[in-house]
Design an enzyme around this catalytic site. Structure first.
Site, mmCIF file in Angstrom:
data_model
loop_
_atom_site.group_PDB
_atom_site.id
_atom_site.type_symbol
_atom_site.label_atom_id
_atom_site.label_comp_id
_atom_site.label_asym_id
_atom_site.label_seq_id
_atom_site.Cartn_x
_atom_site.Cartn_y
_atom_site.Cartn_z
ATOM 1 N N CYS B 165 36.972 48.566 37.501
ATOM 2 C CA CYS B 165 36.942 48.152 36.794
ATOM 3 C C CYS B 165 36.120 46.607 37.512
ATOM 4 C CB CYS B 165 38.239 47.387 36.028
ATOM 5 S SG CYS B 165 38.445 48.420 35.178
ATOM 6 N N HIS B 244 40.549 47.702 49.694
ATOM 7 C CA HIS B 244 40.478 49.090 49.277
ATOM 8 C C HIS B 244 41.562 50.032 49.656
ATOM 9 C CE1 HIS B 244 39.620 52.895 47.972
ATOM 10 N NE2 HIS B 244 37.891 53.097 47.990
ATOM 11 N N HIS B 321 38.845 26.941 39.714
ATOM 12 C CA HIS B 321 39.043 27.671 38.468
ATOM 13 C C HIS B 321 39.739 28.797 39.058
ATOM 14 C CE1 HIS B 321 37.173 24.233 36.192
ATOM 15 N NE2 HIS B 321 35.882 24.462 37.031
ATOM 16 N N HIS B 325 40.313 38.799 36.070
ATOM 17 C CA HIS B 325 40.343 40.250 35.173
ATOM 18 C C HIS B 325 40.941 40.727 33.955
ATOM 19 C CE1 HIS B 325 39.115 44.870 34.399
ATOM 20 N NE2 HIS B 325 40.169 44.282 34.260
ATOM 21 N N HIS B 354 41.694 38.463 24.165
ATOM 22 C CA HIS B 354 41.379 38.362 22.247
ATOM 23 C C HIS B 354 40.608 38.888 21.909
ATOM 24 C CE1 HIS B 354 43.166 36.898 18.877
ATOM 25 N NE2 HIS B 354 42.366 36.320 18.797
ATOM 26 N N ASN B 358 39.586 44.064 26.652
ATOM 27 C CA ASN B 358 39.096 44.773 28.469
ATOM 28 C C ASN B 358 37.896 45.382 28.179
ATOM 29 O OD1 ASN B 358 38.858 45.498 30.531
ATOM 30 N ND2 ASN B 358 40.665 46.740 30.426
#
Lengths: 487, 449
Positions: B165, B244, B321, B325, B354, B358
Site C-alpha cells: 500500500c 523497510h 497538513h 494512509h 468512509h 481503503n
C-alpha cells in the site's frame, strides 16, 4: 573480393585514427622546430609574445571554469563488480524423454497438442540438461503459491550467496536492491523476501519490477544506473529471474504450449557499484543502455500476450508475427545505439550512402553498418532458435558471435531475463574476454520492447573461473546442434 | 594578489550559480493528479455488502459474524466502489480479463482527463511508472498504457508490483531519482490496486479482513522538473524517506499473500500489524523529523530530552497538513496518538476511508484530494504523506504547496451535499456488536439476511 575488403580495411584504419594522422605530423614538425631553435630560441619567442599577468590569469581562469563544469556534469561511472548465475541441481533436469512422457500423460486427451510439443522440442535448440522446478515435475504439476515462493527462494538465495562470497560484500553494504521477475509477483514482493532473508538495512531503496518480460534484466540495469547517479558511493544489487512454477500452461491451446517447451529455471545476481575503489576490481564498466518500446503499435503490443484460453486456463500466446516485430524493434534500437558504439568509419560510410540515396540516386543500396566493428562480443537473449537465427542474419554475425547464445539455449534453455548473464559467463569461461573488449547485450520482451546494453571489459578474465555455471561442462562446448533432433 | 582574489570570488560565484541551476533542474513538481471515481453502478452499499458476505457458503456462523463485525466497524460508508465481477456475483469465478477490465476503466477515466486538464500530450512523457500490487500480467500494465496512449518508443517505463500500500511513494522515489539525471522531463505515475481477482473465498478469519476493507480506486499523477512549469504545478517534493523493516521476521510476515489450510489464496493480515506499523513509523519519523521540522522545534525537543523531562515532538510546528494512509480505523488512530494529533488533523483520512474505502496505494491521493476540495491548502503549506505497506515498509514524503489549491475533483458531490459522516451499517447490522450468542463449532449458518 579480397582487394575490396583490404581497401575497406585501409579506409577504416585511416578514418578511425584520423586524429592521430593529423597530430603526428604536427608533433614531429614541432619537435624538429624546437630542436632547431634550442632552449634560447624558445625563451626569446616566449618573451616576444608579451602577455601580461591579467591575460595569463584570465586564460588560467577560463581553463579552470571549463574543467569544473566538465567534472561536475560528467555522469558517474557504473561498474559491474561481479555477477553470479544459478546452476540448478541435477535432480531438476528435464531431458526430452521426461518432458514428452509428462506431456503424454497430462495431455492424454489431446494427442495433436502432444505432437505439437514434440515438434517444437525437436527444433527448439534445447539440450538434455535444462531444468524445471520441482513443482513442475509432478504429474499433473502442483503450482501452489508456496511452491512458487520455494522456487524463488532457492534460485535467488543461491545466486546471492555465491555473489556475496565472490565479491566479499556484506548484506549491510547494499544500498539499492532491484528484483525483476515477470510472471510471479507475490505480496510482500520478492525484494522484501530478499531484505528479510539477508537482514538488509532499513533505509534500503528496494524496487520490484514485474511483467516486463525477458528484457527486464536490462531495464533493472537502467534503473540501477539512474539510481547510482543520484546516490554517490553506493552498491546496487540487481536480481534477474523468472519463476516457472505458477506459469506452466495447463491447457491444450497450441500457441500457448510453446512457452512450456522453452522456458526453464534460472536466475542471476549482479552487483553494480559507483565507488571509485571498485574501478580496479570490477569486471565491466557500463557504457550505454538503450531502451526501445514499440507498444504504440497494436500488432507489436499483442505479439506476446498473457490471456485465458477457451477453457479459462491462463497462458502466454505467442503471435506468428513475432520475428517480424522483433526485427523492427531491433532496427529502432540500433538506430539509437548505432551512433553511440559504431566507429567513425562505419558512421561516415552510412552517412555518405544516406546522403547519396537522398540527393544523388535513391537506387543506391542502403549501407548496413558492420556492428562487428563496434563490439567484440554479442550476447543475444536466448529466446529461441528462431530469434537467434533472425538476429544473426540481420546483424550479419558469424557463428562464433552467436555461439554464446546458442550454447546457453542448449544447456540452460530460455531462462528469460537471466539468459544474458549465462551467455556472458560462457564467453568468460571460454577465455575470450580480454581487457578493453566490448560486449553488446540485446534482449527482447513482451510489450514489445528491445533493450540493449554495452559493457566494456575492465580486466582480462582468467580461466578457469571458480564459480561459473559452465564449470563442469565448458570443455564439451561448443556442441553441434542439428536442425531437428529426432525424438 | 587582488586579481587572484577577484578571480577566486568570480569562480565561487559562477560555481554556486551553476550548482543552483543544477539543483533547480532536479526539483520534482507535481503538476496535477486525477483520482478515479468509478461509475455509480459499481457502488458497494450496505445491502450489497451484506448479500455478498451471506452468499459465501464457506462461512460458518462465527466467520459470518466476524466478517459482519469487521464491516460494521471498518469506517467505510455507503458509496465505496467494487469491481464489476464481485458486484455481478462472480467473485469466485474471476478471470484475468476481470482484473484487466478494472484497470482499463481506471486508465480511461483518469488518464484522458489528466492529459486534457494539463494540456500535455502523451508523446511528451519521458518516464512512466505503474504500480499495482496484486496484478501482474504480460505485457505489463505499463506497456498497456503505452499502447493505449501511443507514447514514444524511447519512453522509459517501470512496472512495480507486490510492493504493497505504500507503493505510490516508491514510484515517486523513482521519478525524483530520474529527475536528478535527466533535465526537462515529464513523468507519469499510475497507481492502483487490483481487487477483482483477489476476493478471498475461504473462511480463515485473518484473511477475510481484506474483503471488508479494500475497494476499487486509483490515481494518476503528472510530475515534471521543468522550471517553466513550476508556476502551474500544485506541489513540490521536499524530501522522501523510505523505511523497510523486512529484516525482522515478524514485520515481514504481518501482511502476506498465501494459501490457507484448504489451499485457497488470500491475503493474510496479522493481529500485530498496528504494532509493526507503529515501529516502522517511529523509525521513519526519526529521519524525516530532522529535515522537515523547524530548528526551533528540534532545539526545544533536545533541550527537553536532555533535561530528562517528558519530551514530545510537536509535528504541527513544521507540518500543516497530515495525509495518512487510511488503512483502517485502527491504523489511523494508532498514528494519531503516536503523533499527538487531534481528531481534526486526521479527519481527511477518516473521510477518505468512509467515502472510498481503503484503495491501497492510491488512498493517500484521495486524502489529498479531500484537503484540496475543502480549500485548506494554501501557498507555502507543508504536507506530510505517510504510507504503510506489506514488507513491512513505512514510506513518507513532505510536499510544499506552490499555489493556493481549490479543485474539488472527486469530492465534489460530498462537498456539495455536506453529508454527515454516518456509519450506514449501524442501522441494519448494529446488533452484531451486541450479539453474544456463539453456536457450537462446526454448525453452518443457513439463515438468509
Amino acid at each position: 573480393m579480397a582487394s575490396s575488403s583490404s581497401v575497406k580495411r585501409l579506409f577504416q584504419f585511416i578514418v578511425n585514427n584520423i586524429i592521430s594522422f593529423i597530430l603526428i605530423p604536427i608533433t614531429v614538425f614541432a619537435a624538429v622546430e624546437i630542436n632547431r631553435l634550442g632552449v634560447d630560441g624558445i625563451i626569446a619567442i616566449w618573451n616576444s609574445v608579451n602577455l601580461n599577468s591579467v591575460q595569463i590569469l584570465t586564460t588560467v581562469f577560463i581553463v579552470v571554469i571549463i574543467a569544473t563544469v566538465y567534472f561536475m556534469s560528467k555522469p558517474r561511472s557504473v561498474y559491474l563488480v561481479d555477477y553470479s548465475c544459478y546452476k540448478p541441481p541435477v535432480t531438476c533436469r528435464v531431458p526430452f524423454s521426461t518432458f514428452m512422457e509428462h506431456s503424454r500423460l497430462i495431455l492424454k486427451d489431446n494427442p495433436k497438442s502432444v505432437d505439437f510439443q514434440m515438434r517444437i522440442l525437436e527444433r527448439s535448440g534445447l539440450g538434455e540438461e535444462t531444468c524445471l522446478p520441482p513443482a513442475i515435475h509432478y504429474i499433473p504439476p502442483m503450482p501452489t503459491m508456496e511452491a512458487a515462493r520455494g522456487e524463488a527462494e532457492e534460485v535467488i538465495f543461491s545466486s546471492m550467496d555465491a555473489l556475496m562470497k565472490k565479491t566479499g560484500i556484506r548484506p549491510k553494504d547494499i544500498d539499492i536492491l532491484i528484483v525483476n521477475c515477470s510472471l510471479f509477483s507475490p505480496t510482500p514482493s520478492l525484494s522484501a523476501m530478499v531484505v528479510n532473508k539477508y537482514k538488509l538495512r532499513s533505509n534500503i531503496r528496494s524496487f520490484n519490477l514485474s511483467g516486463m518480460g525477458c528484457s527486464a534484466g536490462l531495464i533493472s540495469i537502467d534503473l540501477a544506473r539512474d539510481l547510482l547517479q543520484a546516490h554517490p558511493n553506493s552498491y546496487a544489487l540487481v536480481i534477474s529471474t523468472e519463476i516457472i512454477t505458477p506459469n506452466y500452461y495447463k491447457g491444450s491451446e497450441r500457441a500457448m504450449l510453446l512457452p512450456n517447451c522453452l522456458f526453464r529455471m534460472g536466475a542471476a545476481a549482479i552487483l553494480l557499484s559507483n565507488k571509485r575503489q571498485d574501478s580496479r576490481r570490477a569486471k565491466y564498466k557500463l557504457v550505454h543502455v538503450v531502451r526501445t518500446h514499440k507498444g504504440a503499435d497494436d500488432k507489436a503490443y499483442k505479439c506476446v500476450y498473457e490471456q485465458e484460453d477457451p477453457q479459462g486456463k491462463v497462458g502466454i500466446n505467442l503471435s506468428k508475427d513475432l520475428m517480424i516485430i522483433a526485427g523492427e524493434a531491433l532496427k529502432s534500437n540500433i538506430t539509437t545505439i548505432g551512433p553511440l558504439v559504431l566507429p567513425a568509419s562505419e558512421q561516415l560510410l552510412f552517412l555518405i550512402t544516406l546522403i547519396g540515396r537522398r540527393i544523388i540516386n535513391p537506387k543506391w543500396k542502403p549501407y548496413i553498418p558492420d556492428f562487428k566493428q563496434a563490439v567484440e562480443h554479442f550476447c543475444i537473449h536466448a529466446g529461441g532458435r528462431a530469434v537467434i537465427d533472425e538476429l544473426q542474419k540481420s546483424l550479419q554475425l558469424s557463428a562464433e558471435h552467436v555461439e554464446a547464445s546458442r550454447m546457453t539455449l542448449h544447456r540452460f534453455g530460455n531462462t528469460s531475463s537471466s539468459s544474458l548473464w549465462y551467455e556472458l559467463a560462457y564467453i568468460e569461461a571460454k577465455g575470450r574476454m580480454k581487457r578493453g573488449n566490448r560486449v553488446w547485450q540485446i534482449a527482447f520482451g513482451s510489450g514489445f520492447k528491445c533493450n540493449s546494453a554495452v559493457w566494456k571489459c575492465n580486466r582480462t578474465i582468467k580461466t578457469p573461473i571458480e564459480d561459473s555455471p559452465w564449470k563442469d561442462c565448458i570443455e564439451r562446448y561448443p556442441v553441434f546442434i542439428p536442425e531437428v533432433v529426432k525424438l | 594578489m587582488e586579481l587572484i582574489m577577484l578571480a577566486i570570488c568570480i569562480w565561487t560565484l559562477l560555481f554556486s550559480f551553476y550548482h543552483f541551476c543544477k539543483k533547480r533542474d532536479q526539483c520534482c513538481y507535481l503538476l496535477h493528479y486525477e483520482c478515479h471515481k468509478p461509475s455509480d453502478d459499481r457502488k458497494l452499499n450496505t445491502e450489497l455488502s451484506g448479500s455478498i458476505v451471506a452468499r459465501n457458503l464457506n462461512l460458518g456462523h462465527l466467520e459470518y459474524k466476524f466478517m459482519l463485525r469487521a464491516i460494521v466497524n471498518s469506517g467505510i460508508g455507503e458509496d465505496s466502489y467494487g469491481p464489476r465481477n464481485i458486484i455481478d456475483g462472480r467473485e469466485n469465478s474471476h478471470s484475468l480479463e476481470d482484473g484487466i477490465l478494472e484497470m482499463d476503466e481506471f486508465f480511461k477515466d483518469t488518464l484522458s482527463q489528466l492529459f486534457v486538464k494539463t494540456k500535455v500530450s502523451p508523446k511528451e512523457i519521458d518516464l512512466l511508472v505503474v504500480n499495482v500490487s496484486l496484478l501482474s500480467c504480460a505485457p505489463s500494465l505499463a506497456s498497456r498504457i503505452i499502447n493505449m496512449y501511443q507514447m514514444r518508443d524511447d519512453v522509459k517505463s517501470y512496472n512495480l508490483s507486490g510492493m504493497g500500500c505504500s507503493a505510490s511513494i516508491i514510484s515517486i522515489n523513482i521519478v525524483s531519482n530520474f529527475f536528478k539525471s535527466h533535465r526537462n522531463s515529464m513523468a507519469l505515475v499510475v497507481t492502483s490496486e487490483s481487487i477483482a481477482p483477489n476476493w478471498y473465498s475461504g473462511n480463515d478469519k485473518s484473511m477475510m479482513l481484506t474483503n471488508c476493507l479494500f475497494r476499487s480506486g486509483g490515481c494518476t499523477m503528472l510530475l515534471t522538473n521543468k522550471p517553466a512549469m513550476k508556476n502551474r504545478s500544485k506541489l513540490q517534493l521536499k524530501c522522501l524517506v523510505r523505511t523497510h523493516l523486512g529484516a525482522s521476521d515478524e514485520a515481514y510476515t504481518c501482511g502476506m499473500q498465501k494459501e490457507d489450510s484448504q489451499g485457497i489464496l488470500g491475503f493474510y493480515l496479522d493481529k500485530n500489524l498496528p504494532k509493526t506499523a507503529k515501529r516502522a513509523f517511529t523509525q521513519n519519523i526519526a529521519i524525516i523529523a530532522k529535515t522537515c521540522l523547524s530548528y526551533t522545534e528540534l532545539l526545544r525537543y533536545f533541550v527537553m530530552k536532555y533535561s530528562k523531562k517528558k519530551a514530545t515532538l510537536n509535528f504541527k510546528a513544521g507540518i500543516d497538513h497530515f495525509c495518512m494512509h487510511p488503512g483502517g480505523t485502527a491504523v489511523i488512530e494508532e498514528i494519531r496518538k503516536g503523533l499527538g494529533l487531534n481528531h481534526e488533523d486526521v479527519e481527511p483520512s477518516k473521510m477518505s476511508l468512509h467515502r472510498f474505502g481503503n484503495t491501497s496505494a492510491s488512498s493517500l491521493w484521495y486524502v489529498l484530494g479531500y484537503m484540496e476540495a475543502q480549500k485548506r491548502m494554501k501557498k507555502g503549506d507543508k504536507l506530510w504523506m505517510i504510507g504503510f505497506g506489506s514488507g513491512f515498509k513505512c514510506n513518507s514524503c513532505v510536499w510544499e504547496v506552490i499555489r493556493d489549491l481549490e479543485d474539488a475533483n472527486v469530492w465534489e458531490d460530498v462537498i456539495k451535499n455536506e453529508k454527515e459522516e454516518v456509519n450506514p451499517f449501524m442501522d441494519r447490522f448494529s446488533w452484531i456488536n451486541q450479539d453474544t450468542y456463539d453456536p457450537p463449532p462446526g454448525s453452518l449458518f443457513q439463515k438468509k439476511m
